[in-house]
Design a protein around this motif. Structure first.
Motif, PDB file in Angstrom:
ATOM      1  N   PRO A 175       0.871  -1.183   0.000  1.00 41.96           N
ATOM      2  CA  PRO A 175       0.000   0.000   0.000  1.00 41.96           C
ATOM      3  C   PRO A 175       0.906   1.231   0.000  1.00 41.96           C
ATOM      4  CG  PRO A 175       0.108  -0.934   2.203  1.00 41.96           C
ATOM      5  CD  PRO A 175       0.943  -1.823   1.319  1.00 41.96           C
ATOM      6  N   THR A 176       1.262   1.693  -1.191  1.00 43.20           N
ATOM      7  CA  THR A 176       2.449   2.536  -1.357  1.00 43.20           C
ATOM      8  C   THR A 176       2.331   3.932  -0.737  1.00 43.20           C
ATOM      9  OG1 THR A 176       1.684   3.133  -3.579  1.00 43.20           O
ATOM     10  CG2 THR A 176       3.251   1.312  -3.391  1.00 43.20           C
ATOM     11  N   ALA A 177       1.134   4.467  -0.544  1.00 45.85           N
ATOM     12  CA  ALA A 177       1.032   5.770   0.122  1.00 45.85           C
ATOM     13  C   ALA A 177       1.597   5.696   1.534  1.00 45.85           C
ATOM     14  CB  ALA A 177      -0.412   6.241   0.151  1.00 45.85           C
ATOM     15  N   GLY A 178       1.509   4.525   2.153  1.00 50.11           N
ATOM     16  CA  GLY A 178       2.031   4.364   3.500  1.00 50.11           C
ATOM     17  C   GLY A 178       3.542   4.323   3.575  1.00 50.11           C
ATOM     18  N   LEU A 179       4.224   4.156   2.441  1.00 50.23           N
ATOM     19  CA  LEU A 179       5.680   4.068   2.450  1.00 50.23           C
ATOM     20  C   LEU A 179       6.333   5.388   2.847  1.00 50.23           C
ATOM     21  CD1 LEU A 179       6.339   2.016  -0.834  1.00 50.23           C
ATOM     22  CD2 LEU A 179       6.171   1.156   1.520  1.00 50.23           C
ATOM     23  N   HIS A 180       5.605   6.498   2.785  1.00 49.40           N
ATOM     24  CA  HIS A 180       6.169   7.821   3.098  1.00 49.40           C
ATOM     25  C   HIS A 180       6.234   8.110   4.592  1.00 49.40           C
ATOM     26  CE1 HIS A 180       5.868   8.829  -1.153  1.00 49.40           C
ATOM     27  NE2 HIS A 180       4.623   8.393  -1.139  1.00 49.40           N
ATOM     28  N   VAL A 247      -9.036  10.672   7.083  1.00 45.03           N
ATOM     29  CA  VAL A 247      -8.041  10.826   6.024  1.00 45.03           C
ATOM     30  C   VAL A 247      -7.508   9.443   5.684  1.00 45.03           C
ATOM     31  CG1 VAL A 247      -5.915  11.967   5.310  1.00 45.03           C
ATOM     32  CG2 VAL A 247      -7.446  13.092   6.963  1.00 45.03           C
ATOM     33  N   ALA A 248      -7.885   8.930   4.534  1.00 41.99           N
ATOM     34  CA  ALA A 248      -7.431   7.606   4.108  1.00 41.99           C
ATOM     35  C   ALA A 248      -6.008   7.716   3.573  1.00 41.99           C
ATOM     36  CB  ALA A 248      -8.350   7.043   3.031  1.00 41.99           C
ATOM     37  N   VAL A 249      -5.137   6.836   4.011  1.00 37.37           N
ATOM     38  CA  VAL A 249      -3.781   6.760   3.490  1.00 37.37           C
ATOM     39  C   VAL A 249      -3.758   5.648   2.445  1.00 37.37           C
ATOM     40  CG1 VAL A 249      -1.348   6.403   4.012  1.00 37.37           C
ATOM     41  CG2 VAL A 249      -2.813   7.614   5.646  1.00 37.37           C
ATOM     42  N   GLY A 250      -3.875   6.050   1.183  1.00 42.42           N
ATOM     43  CA  GLY A 250      -3.826   5.102   0.076  1.00 42.42           C
ATOM     44  C   GLY A 250      -5.193   4.679  -0.431  1.00 42.42           C
ATOM     45  N   THR A 251      -5.210   4.296  -1.694  1.00 40.93           N
ATOM     46  CA  THR A 251      -6.456   3.845  -2.320  1.00 40.93           C
ATOM     47  C   THR A 251      -6.934   2.526  -1.738  1.00 40.93           C
ATOM     48  OG1 THR A 251      -5.170   2.802  -4.095  1.00 40.93           O
ATOM     49  CG2 THR A 251      -5.982   5.034  -4.494  1.00 40.93           C
ATOM     50  N   ALA A 286     -17.306   7.440   3.570  1.00 40.54           N
ATOM     51  CA  ALA A 286     -16.449   7.243   4.740  1.00 40.54           C
ATOM     52  C   ALA A 286     -15.179   8.079   4.726  1.00 40.54           C
ATOM     53  CB  ALA A 286     -16.076   5.760   4.863  1.00 40.54           C
ATOM     54  N   VAL A 287     -14.814   8.661   3.591  1.00 35.44           N
ATOM     55  CA  VAL A 287     -13.504   9.300   3.445  1.00 35.44           C
ATOM     56  C   VAL A 287     -13.670  10.790   3.182  1.00 35.44           C
ATOM     57  CG1 VAL A 287     -11.363   9.333   2.106  1.00 35.44           C
ATOM     58  CG2 VAL A 287     -12.499   7.148   2.583  1.00 35.44           C
ATOM     59  N   ASP A 288     -12.892  11.621   3.911  1.00 36.70           N
ATOM     60  CA  ASP A 288     -12.957  13.071   3.770  1.00 36.70           C
ATOM     61  C   ASP A 288     -11.740  13.669   3.090  1.00 36.70           C
ATOM     62  OD1 ASP A 288     -15.442  13.260   5.259  1.00 36.70           O
ATOM     63  OD2 ASP A 288     -14.241  12.829   7.030  1.00 36.70           O
ATOM     64  N   ALA A 289     -10.605  12.977   3.115  1.00 35.14           N
ATOM     65  CA  ALA A 289      -9.380  13.428   2.452  1.00 35.14           C
ATOM     66  C   ALA A 289      -8.541  12.191   2.159  1.00 35.14           C
ATOM     67  CB  ALA A 289      -8.610  14.427   3.306  1.00 35.14           C
ATOM     68  N   LEU A 290      -7.587  12.349   1.233  1.00 36.02           N
ATOM     69  CA  LEU A 290      -6.853  11.175   0.743  1.00 36.02           C
ATOM     70  C   LEU A 290      -5.391  11.508   0.524  1.00 36.02           C
ATOM     71  CD1 LEU A 290      -6.597   8.353  -0.592  1.00 36.02           C
ATOM     72  CD2 LEU A 290      -7.480   9.371  -2.698  1.00 36.02           C
ATOM     73  N   VAL A 291      -4.511  10.701   1.128  1.00 33.15           N
ATOM     74  CA  VAL A 291      -3.085  10.726   0.821  1.00 33.15           C
ATOM     75  C   VAL A 291      -2.815   9.566  -0.128  1.00 33.15           C
ATOM     76  CG1 VAL A 291      -0.731  10.537   1.721  1.00 33.15           C
ATOM     77  CG2 VAL A 291      -2.505  11.682   3.085  1.00 33.15           C
ATOM     78  N   THR A 292      -2.198   9.859  -1.267  1.00 37.46           N
ATOM     79  CA  THR A 292      -2.002   8.813  -2.264  1.00 37.46           C
ATOM     80  C   THR A 292      -0.779   9.122  -3.114  1.00 37.46           C
ATOM     81  OG1 THR A 292      -3.107   7.558  -4.034  1.00 37.46           O
ATOM     82  CG2 THR A 292      -3.499   9.932  -3.969  1.00 37.46           C
ATOM     83  N   ASN A 293      -0.268   8.097  -3.792  1.00 37.37           N
ATOM     84  CA  ASN A 293       0.809   8.289  -4.757  1.00 37.37           C
ATOM     85  C   ASN A 293       0.223   8.664  -6.112  1.00 37.37           C
ATOM     86  OD1 ASN A 293       2.467   7.400  -2.671  1.00 37.37           O
ATOM     87  ND2 ASN A 293       3.723   6.129  -3.998  1.00 37.37           N
ATOM     88  N   PHE A 294       1.076   8.839  -7.111  1.00 39.27           N
ATOM     89  CA  PHE A 294       0.634   9.070  -8.486  1.00 39.27           C
ATOM     90  C   PHE A 294       0.470   7.714  -9.177  1.00 39.27           C
ATOM     91  CE2 PHE A 294       2.795  12.915  -7.184  1.00 39.27           C
ATOM     92  CZ  PHE A 294       1.939  13.908  -7.634  1.00 39.27           C
ATOM     93  N   HIS A 295      -0.614   7.554  -9.919  1.00 41.51           N
ATOM     94  CA  HIS A 295      -0.997   6.248 -10.446  1.00 41.51           C
ATOM     95  C   HIS A 295      -0.830   6.147 -11.965  1.00 41.51           C
ATOM     96  CE1 HIS A 295      -2.432   5.317  -6.480  1.00 41.51           C
ATOM     97  NE2 HIS A 295      -3.173   6.415  -6.482  1.00 41.51           N
ATOM     98  N   LEU A 296      -0.819   4.912 -12.440  1.00 40.24           N
ATOM     99  CA  LEU A 296      -0.608   4.639 -13.861  1.00 40.24           C
ATOM    100  C   LEU A 296      -1.731   5.226 -14.709  1.00 40.24           C
ATOM    101  CD1 LEU A 296       1.138   2.338 -12.427  1.00 40.24           C
ATOM    102  CD2 LEU A 296       0.819   1.067 -14.557  1.00 40.24           C
ATOM    103  N   GLY A 332       7.497   6.626  -5.778  1.00 38.30           N
ATOM    104  CA  GLY A 332       7.471   8.033  -6.122  1.00 38.30           C
ATOM    105  C   GLY A 332       6.936   8.923  -5.018  1.00 38.30           C
ATOM    106  N   ASP A 333       6.544  10.134  -5.401  1.00 38.43           N
ATOM    107  CA  ASP A 333       6.084  11.149  -4.463  1.00 38.43           C
ATOM    108  C   ASP A 333       4.591  10.974  -4.153  1.00 38.43           C
ATOM    109  OD1 ASP A 333       8.587  12.532  -4.254  1.00 38.43           O
ATOM    110  OD2 ASP A 333       8.246  13.322  -6.264  1.00 38.43           O
ATOM    111  N   ALA A 334       4.067  11.875  -3.328  1.00 40.73           N
ATOM    112  CA  ALA A 334       2.699  11.721  -2.812  1.00 40.73           C
ATOM    113  C   ALA A 334       1.859  12.953  -3.099  1.00 40.73           C
ATOM    114  CB  ALA A 334       2.740  11.459  -1.326  1.00 40.73           C
ATOM    115  N   MET A 335       0.551  12.797  -2.907  1.00 41.88           N
ATOM    116  CA  MET A 335      -0.417  13.880  -2.984  1.00 41.88           C
ATOM    117  C   MET A 335      -1.296  13.841  -1.740  1.00 41.88           C
ATOM    118  SD  MET A 335      -1.956  12.862  -6.744  1.00 41.88           S
ATOM    119  CE  MET A 335      -2.440  14.499  -7.256  1.00 41.88           C
TER     120      MET A 335
END
Length: 341
Positions: A175-180, A247-251, A286-296, A332-335
């Motif tokens: 779950p790559t958003a969590g890698l940060h 705030v969900a961390v990752g899709t 259930a989700v109000d904000a999202l931390v995520t990476n950049f996707h294909l 990669g980086d995050a949003m």
């Protein structure tokens, strides 16, 4: 909607091949009322006391095995799901498809796998002899880095392709958003008054499968297992009660939360399987904000973030990220994406 609606041009050199020197050293694109170029260490400044970050605590298996068929031909096995101590579903890279009753040999006789059957692109395999599948994977398996990462996994990947809160083994992709997130960043979030909680969703091999139809109504999502605990459900209810945000961390966290959400945003506690396919027009519960990476490009994950942030806003964000040379995909980086007003 069409799959082609979610295409964008990405220079190959922007696909990150290695992680940042430190987990929280990545860049962070804040997609709010405007686009802001920040660092991951600034995330606490964007959140409020009382907000709740929800992480996925799945742990990546050493899910890639090399072996041979009875005939001597080579076979690559990518575990999609462990079905117990001795059985699994897997994808096979092989020149000729083995029939039920055939055997695949990994790690000598200690890894003798019988082919029990096939379900679409997945094979049902059973380990013969002593030992368990988890023991075999730890002994003979390799970390299943995504296909766009071009180096063989090494000791650095063994650490950095797992989150610091990975607990429950069962995923074939991180779950790559969590890698940060690292210990200093988690401490800064706690000091800010931001709370954390976890769920489990085991990411399957289908996450890398392309959408093969252009009409999205014809696409069928792969199934993934998830678990929502009572502690998370209680923390979400408490957060709502004080006006905090989820705030969900990752899709993957989004998929689990939305799969378990009732109409009022409360969560059903327990385990389940989800094939939820979130596209623009979906109403998030259930989700109000999202931390995520950049996707294909043209991926179901890009469709999900476009549903959350808005198609045009996400097109603009991705154009900006390419222009500003952000690093893309797993390493990669995050949003941080906040819904538009």
């Amino acid at each position: 909607m069409k799959t082609s609606d979610f295409h964008y041009e990405l220079p190959p050199e922007l696909i990150a091949q290695l992680p940042a020197a430190e987990r929280s050293a990545s860049r962070l694109l804040h997609v709010g009322s405007e686009l802001r170029d920040l660092r991951m260490t600034q995330l606490p400044d964007l959140l409020r006391a009382g907000d709740l970050l929800v992480f996925n605590d799945t742990r990546v298996l050493k899910a890639r095995l090399q072996g041979r068929k009875d005939t001597g031909g080579r076979v690559e096995i990518l575990v999609e799901r462990v079905l117990g101590e001795r059985e699994m579903r897997a994808q096979l890279g092989v020149s000729k498809t083995p029939k039920p009753g055939a055997f695949l040999h990994v790690d000598g006789e200690a890894g003798r796998l019988e082919v029990l059957g096939r379900d679409e692109s997945f094979f049902h395999l059973r380990l013969e002899g002593d030992g368990t599948l988890h023991e075999l994977l730890e002994r003979a398996g390799r970390l299943p880095l995504p296909p766009y990462i071009r180096h063989d996994p090494d000791a650095d990947d063994a650490e950095r392709y797992q989150t610091v809160f990975a607990r429950e083994p069962g995923a074939v992709a991180a779950p790559t958003a969590g890698l940060h997130f690292d210990t200093p960043l988690l401490a800064a979030l706690e000091h800010r008054g931001v709370r954390t909680a976890t769920l489990t969703l085991h990411v399957g091999a289908g996450t890398f499968q392309p959408v093969r139809v252009d009409d999205l109504s014809e696409h069928r999502m792969h199934a993934e297992r998830y678990r929502i605990g009572q502690d998370l459900a209680t923390r979400i209810a408490d957060t709502r009660a004080v006006g905090g945000r989820i705030v969900a961390v990752g899709t993957t966290s989004v998929r689990a939360l939305e799969s378990a959400a009732e109409a009022d945003g409360s969560l059903r506690v327990g385990e389940g399987e989800t094939r939820i396919f979130i596209t623009p027009g979906y109403r998030f519960r259930a989700v109000d904000a999202l931390v995520t990476n950049f996707h294909l490009p043209e991926s179901t994950l890009l469709m999900l973030v476009s549903a959350f942030g808005g198609i045009e806003r996400m097109r603009a964000a991705y154009r900006h990220a390419v222009e500003q040379r952000y690093r893309f995909f797993s390493y990669g980086d995050a949003m941080l994406i906040e819904p538009s007003a």
